[in-house]
Write a protein that holds these residues in place. Structure first.
Motif, PDB file in Angstrom:
ATOM      1  N   GLU A 233       0.842  -1.047   0.012  1.00  0.00           N
ATOM      2  CA  GLU A 233       0.095  -0.054  -0.138  1.00  0.00           C
ATOM      3  C   GLU A 233       0.994   1.189   0.098  1.00  0.00           C
ATOM      4  OE1 GLU A 233      -2.296  -0.211   3.524  1.00  0.00           O
ATOM      5  OE2 GLU A 233      -0.598   0.316   5.053  1.00  0.00           O
ATOM      6  N   PRO A 234       0.170   2.530  -0.381  1.00  0.00           N
ATOM      7  CA  PRO A 234       1.269   3.535  -0.395  1.00  0.00           C
ATOM      8  C   PRO A 234       1.651   4.025   1.194  1.00  0.00           C
ATOM      9  CG  PRO A 234      -1.040   4.191  -1.351  1.00  0.00           C
ATOM     10  CD  PRO A 234      -1.098   2.601  -0.860  1.00  0.00           C
ATOM     11  N   VAL A 235       2.653   4.677   1.199  1.00  0.00           N
ATOM     12  CA  VAL A 235       2.992   5.031   2.355  1.00  0.00           C
ATOM     13  C   VAL A 235       2.275   6.401   2.936  1.00  0.00           C
ATOM     14  CG1 VAL A 235       5.062   6.170   3.981  1.00  0.00           C
ATOM     15  CG2 VAL A 235       5.465   4.229   2.003  1.00  0.00           C
ATOM     16  N   SER A 236       1.832   6.818   1.743  1.00  0.00           N
ATOM     17  CA  SER A 236       0.803   8.181   2.118  1.00  0.00           C
ATOM     18  C   SER A 236      -0.194   8.200   1.019  1.00  0.00           C
ATOM     19  CB  SER A 236       1.815   9.624   1.868  1.00  0.00           C
ATOM     20  OG  SER A 236       0.936  10.674   1.705  1.00  0.00           O
ATOM     21  N   SER A 237      -1.385   8.082   1.398  1.00  0.00           N
ATOM     22  CA  SER A 237      -2.553   7.945   0.525  1.00  0.00           C
ATOM     23  C   SER A 237      -2.619   9.194  -0.202  1.00  0.00           C
ATOM     24  CB  SER A 237      -3.706   8.050   1.490  1.00  0.00           C
ATOM     25  OG  SER A 237      -4.103   8.844   2.243  1.00  0.00           O
ATOM     26  N   ARG A 238      -2.103  10.217  -0.095  1.00  0.00           N
ATOM     27  CA  ARG A 238      -2.054  11.483  -0.896  1.00  0.00           C
ATOM     28  C   ARG A 238      -1.247  11.185  -1.908  1.00  0.00           C
ATOM     29  NH1 ARG A 238      -0.635  16.224   3.204  1.00  0.00           N
ATOM     30  NH2 ARG A 238       1.102  15.856   1.583  1.00  0.00           N
ATOM     31  N   ILE A 239      -0.071  10.753  -1.788  1.00  0.00           N
ATOM     32  CA  ILE A 239       0.936  10.310  -2.691  1.00  0.00           C
ATOM     33  C   ILE A 239       0.516   9.075  -3.681  1.00  0.00           C
ATOM     34  CG2 ILE A 239       3.370  10.004  -3.256  1.00  0.00           C
ATOM     35  CD1 ILE A 239       4.008  11.334  -0.614  1.00  0.00           C
ATOM     36  N   GLY A 240       0.235   8.128  -3.268  1.00  0.00           N
ATOM     37  CA  GLY A 240      -0.248   6.743  -3.904  1.00  0.00           C
ATOM     38  C   GLY A 240       1.067   6.187  -4.288  1.00  0.00           C
ATOM     39  N   ILE A 241       0.644   5.148  -5.185  1.00  0.00           N
ATOM     40  CA  ILE A 241       1.826   4.407  -5.987  1.00  0.00           C
ATOM     41  C   ILE A 241       1.554   4.462  -7.245  1.00  0.00           C
ATOM     42  CG2 ILE A 241       2.780   2.242  -6.229  1.00  0.00           C
ATOM     43  CD1 ILE A 241       1.614   1.263  -3.473  1.00  0.00           C
ATOM     44  N   GLU A 242       2.965   4.984  -8.061  1.00  0.00           N
ATOM     45  CA  GLU A 242       2.771   4.922  -9.523  1.00  0.00           C
ATOM     46  C   GLU A 242       2.917   3.564 -10.271  1.00  0.00           C
ATOM     47  OE1 GLU A 242       4.899   7.245 -13.175  1.00  0.00           O
ATOM     48  OE2 GLU A 242       5.034   8.117 -11.173  1.00  0.00           O
ATOM     49  N   THR A 243       1.793   2.753 -10.454  1.00  0.00           N
ATOM     50  CA  THR A 243       2.031   1.334 -10.893  1.00  0.00           C
ATOM     51  C   THR A 243       2.734   1.091 -11.809  1.00  0.00           C
ATOM     52  OG1 THR A 243      -0.185   1.048  -9.827  1.00  0.00           O
ATOM     53  CG2 THR A 243       0.636  -0.687 -11.312  1.00  0.00           C
ATOM     54  N   SER A 244       2.655   2.177 -12.921  1.00  0.00           N
ATOM     55  CA  SER A 244       3.615   1.852 -14.201  1.00  0.00           C
ATOM     56  C   SER A 244       5.026   1.863 -14.165  1.00  0.00           C
ATOM     57  CB  SER A 244       3.000   2.683 -15.575  1.00  0.00           C
ATOM     58  OG  SER A 244       3.167   3.870 -14.846  1.00  0.00           O
ATOM     59  N   ARG A 245       5.356   2.931 -13.124  1.00  0.00           N
ATOM     60  CA  ARG A 245       6.771   2.941 -12.591  1.00  0.00           C
ATOM     61  C   ARG A 245       7.171   1.711 -12.129  1.00  0.00           C
ATOM     62  NH1 ARG A 245      11.160   6.166 -12.165  1.00  0.00           N
ATOM     63  NH2 ARG A 245      12.123   6.241 -10.062  1.00  0.00           N
ATOM     64  N   VAL A 246       6.552   1.242 -10.936  1.00  0.00           N
ATOM     65  CA  VAL A 246       6.835   0.157 -10.134  1.00  0.00           C
ATOM     66  C   VAL A 246       6.867  -1.010 -11.127  1.00  0.00           C
ATOM     67  CG1 VAL A 246       6.206  -1.456  -8.496  1.00  0.00           C
ATOM     68  CG2 VAL A 246       5.967   1.156  -8.116  1.00  0.00           C
ATOM     69  N   GLU A 247       5.943  -1.231 -11.958  1.00  0.00           N
ATOM     70  CA  GLU A 247       6.080  -2.189 -12.929  1.00  0.00           C
ATOM     71  C   GLU A 247       7.235  -2.337 -13.899  1.00  0.00           C
ATOM     72  OE1 GLU A 247       2.738  -4.488 -16.030  1.00  0.00           O
ATOM     73  OE2 GLU A 247       2.611  -2.453 -15.406  1.00  0.00           O
ATOM     74  N   GLU A 248       7.527  -1.325 -14.430  1.00  0.00           N
ATOM     75  CA  GLU A 248       8.797  -1.000 -15.222  1.00  0.00           C
ATOM     76  C   GLU A 248       9.834  -1.397 -14.439  1.00  0.00           C
ATOM     77  OE1 GLU A 248      10.935   2.648 -17.151  1.00  0.00           O
ATOM     78  OE2 GLU A 248       9.016   2.550 -17.695  1.00  0.00           O
ATOM     79  N   ARG A 249      10.008  -1.013 -13.357  1.00  0.00           N
ATOM     80  CA  ARG A 249      11.441  -1.000 -12.514  1.00  0.00           C
ATOM     81  C   ARG A 249      11.533  -2.737 -12.265  1.00  0.00           C
ATOM     82  NH1 ARG A 249      12.677   2.420  -7.769  1.00  0.00           N
ATOM     83  NH2 ARG A 249      14.669   1.371  -7.826  1.00  0.00           N
ATOM     84  N   LEU A 250      10.444  -3.346 -11.775  1.00  0.00           N
ATOM     85  CA  LEU A 250      10.415  -4.838 -11.354  1.00  0.00           C
ATOM     86  C   LEU A 250      10.729  -5.547 -12.599  1.00  0.00           C
ATOM     87  CD1 LEU A 250       7.391  -4.916  -8.712  1.00  0.00           C
ATOM     88  CD2 LEU A 250       9.808  -4.779  -8.249  1.00  0.00           C
ATOM     89  N   LYS A 251      10.254  -5.105 -13.653  1.00  0.00           N
ATOM     90  CA  LYS A 251      10.632  -5.922 -15.123  1.00  0.00           C
ATOM     91  C   LYS A 251      11.995  -5.943 -15.360  1.00  0.00           C
ATOM     92  CE  LYS A 251       5.873  -6.533 -16.753  1.00  0.00           C
ATOM     93  NZ  LYS A 251       4.940  -6.106 -17.810  1.00  0.00           N
ATOM     94  N   GLU A 252      12.612  -4.819 -15.070  1.00  0.00           N
ATOM     95  CA  GLU A 252      13.958  -4.482 -15.467  1.00  0.00           C
ATOM     96  C   GLU A 252      14.724  -5.448 -14.566  1.00  0.00           C
ATOM     97  OE1 GLU A 252      15.093  -0.491 -14.664  1.00  0.00           O
ATOM     98  OE2 GLU A 252      13.650   0.100 -16.398  1.00  0.00           O
ATOM     99  N   LEU A 253      14.350  -5.805 -13.464  1.00  0.00           N
ATOM    100  CA  LEU A 253      14.910  -6.807 -12.526  1.00  0.00           C
ATOM    101  C   LEU A 253      15.379  -8.250 -13.290  1.00  0.00           C
ATOM    102  CD1 LEU A 253      13.502  -6.268  -8.992  1.00  0.00           C
ATOM    103  CD2 LEU A 253      15.729  -5.568  -9.784  1.00  0.00           C
ATOM    104  N   ILE A 254      14.170  -8.549 -13.980  1.00  0.00           N
ATOM    105  CA  ILE A 254      14.526 -10.116 -14.466  1.00  0.00           C
ATOM    106  C   ILE A 254      14.540  -9.864 -16.034  1.00  0.00           C
ATOM    107  CG2 ILE A 254      12.787 -10.978 -12.737  1.00  0.00           C
ATOM    108  CD1 ILE A 254      10.701 -11.224 -14.982  1.00  0.00           C
TER     109      ILE A 254
END
Length: 182
Positions: free
Chosen positions: A156-177
């Motif tokens: 979950e987001p650390v702050s509900s105001r900020i949220g999580i940028e799903t596309s950025r997280v997905e891109e970074r995680l896919k770079e891992l593999i």
């Protein structure tokens, strides 16, 4: 006079049955509201029905994605652009991994499938990326089948105001593999 009395009884019966019908409908709406994630306490009935239909559609889509993911894992081929399968070259620490990222309401779900030998390094990297992207891991579950390990991470987001940028997280995680990162 008996006629009038008869009319009053039928009117009373109709009123009682109408009250029972309304109570029954209210109970059904309450059950529906209980089944929907993040229910709003003072929402109108049309809003409740709209949220329920949206939730059902999302769950159907999720079931389809999970069926495809299962088929990919068991069959070893890609049919959905949301998932990356990496077979890594020689010297790669990641033998064959799959990462999927889904956004569920305010939560982020990351599903990771990898070999047992790769799992510790890879799960640490995934959690590190989530933390860098201001996501707090709420739960982490795993299951082992043969030489494969399946992780499901809810964040979950650390702050509900900020949220999580799903596309950025997905891109970074896919770079891992991806094979180029190894």
């Amino acid at each position: 006079m008996p006629r009038r009395h008869g009319r009053n009884l039928t009117q009373i019966d109709r009123n009682a049955s109408e009250r029972e019908r309304r109570r029954s409908i209210k109970d059904l709406y309450s059950r529906l509201a209980f089944l929907i994630p993040t229910p709003s306490p003072k929402g109108s009935l049309p809003e409740l029905v709209d949220r329920a239909t949206t939730h059902i559609k999302e769950m159907k889509e999720r079931v389809e994605r999970l069926k495809q993911r299962k088929q990919q894992i068991l069959g070893g081929h890609i049919s959905n652009g949301d998932e990356v399968v990496s077979t890594g070259g020689s010297g790669s620490i990641i033998s064959s991994s799959v990462i999927t990222v889904s956004h569920l309401d305010s939560m982020l779900e990351v599903c990771l499938t990898c070999g047992l030998t790769d799992s510790f390094i890879l799960i640490c990297q995934v959690i590190h990326v989530l933390m860098e992207e201001a996501a707090r891991v709420v739960s982490l579950n795993y299951s082992i089948m043969g030489d494969r390990i399946f992780y499901t991470i809810h964040a979950e987001p650390v702050s509900s105001r900020i949220g999580i940028e799903t596309s950025r997280v997905e891109e970074r995680l896919k770079e891992l593999i991806s094979p180029t990162s190894c």
